[in-house]
Scaffold this motif. Sequence first.
Motif, short mmCIF file in Angstrom:
data_model
loop_
_atom_site.label_atom_id
_atom_site.label_comp_id
_atom_site.label_asym_id
_atom_site.label_seq_id
_atom_site.Cartn_x
_atom_site.Cartn_y
_atom_site.Cartn_z
N HIS A 189 13.20 2.86 10.10
CA HIS A 189 14.41 3.60 9.73
C HIS A 189 14.81 3.25 8.31
N GLY A 190 15.29 4.23 7.56
CA GLY A 190 15.71 4.01 6.18
C GLY A 190 16.86 3.04 6.05
N ASP A 191 17.69 2.90 7.09
CA ASP A 191 18.84 1.99 7.02
C ASP A 191 18.49 0.56 7.42
N GLY A 192 17.22 0.27 7.66
CA GLY A 192 16.80 -1.08 7.99
C GLY A 192 16.83 -1.40 9.47
N PHE A 193 17.25 -0.43 10.31
CA PHE A 193 17.29 -0.68 11.75
C PHE A 193 15.86 -0.80 12.27
N LYS A 197 21.03 -10.09 6.74
CA LYS A 197 21.79 -8.89 6.36
C LYS A 197 22.13 -8.09 7.61
N VAL A 256 22.60 -5.11 9.87
CA VAL A 256 22.09 -3.76 9.97
C VAL A 256 23.02 -2.93 10.86
N LEU A 257 23.55 -3.57 11.92
CA LEU A 257 24.48 -2.93 12.84
C LEU A 257 25.48 -3.99 13.29
N GLU A 258 26.77 -3.71 13.12
CA GLU A 258 27.82 -4.69 13.43
C GLU A 258 27.87 -5.10 14.90
N LYS A 287 19.05 -8.37 10.04
CA LYS A 287 17.71 -8.55 9.48
C LYS A 287 17.67 -9.93 8.85
N TRP A 323 14.19 -9.45 12.84
CA TRP A 323 15.54 -9.07 13.21
C TRP A 323 16.02 -9.92 14.37
#
Length: 150
Positions: free
Chosen positions: A2-6, A38, A40-42, A49, A54
Motif C-alpha cells: 500500500h502507498g500509505d505504508g500499511f 512510524k 501507519v494506523l492509530e 512500521k 510492522w
Amino acid sequence: MHGDGFPAPDSGLLLTHFLTVTDVARSRAFYTDVLGGKVVLEENPCTVKLANGWIIMNPGGGPTPDKPDITLRPPTDPGTVSCFLNLRVADIEACYREWTAKGAHFLTPPIDRKAELRCYLRDPDGYLIEVGQATGMLQGVYADPPAGTR
C-alpha cells in the motif's frame, strides 16, 4: 504494498508481529517515541512500521468466529516467555544509549556473547525484546549450544 505504508502486499506475503496490549496509546508511544517506529494506523488495529517490519497492537479479548476458544491477553508472568521480538542493530551501544535516554529499561547493558553483543528490554506490557549486534558470527563464531544439549 500500500502507498500509505500499511502492510498489505501486492503479491506474496510479508511478516508482521501482533501484540495484545493493555493500553494502545502507551504501547504506540513506546514503539514510536523510544524505538523510532512510524505510525501507519492509530487504532483498530494500531499499526507501527518499525525498520523493515510492522508491529500491530490491539487490546485483548475473547473468542471470535475465526478464533473460537482463543482469548488474547498481554503476558502475565514476566519470568516465562514463549516468544519475543528480536531486533538486529548495526550499533548496539548507540541504541542502548539512545533508547535508555528515551525511557527504555534494559535488563542488563549489552553483553558480549561471542557470536553477538546482546541485551534485552521490555515494552510497557512486559513483552521481551532482544537487541543484538552480530559480531563473532560474521567471522564464523557462533553461540554455545544451550546447556544440557551437548
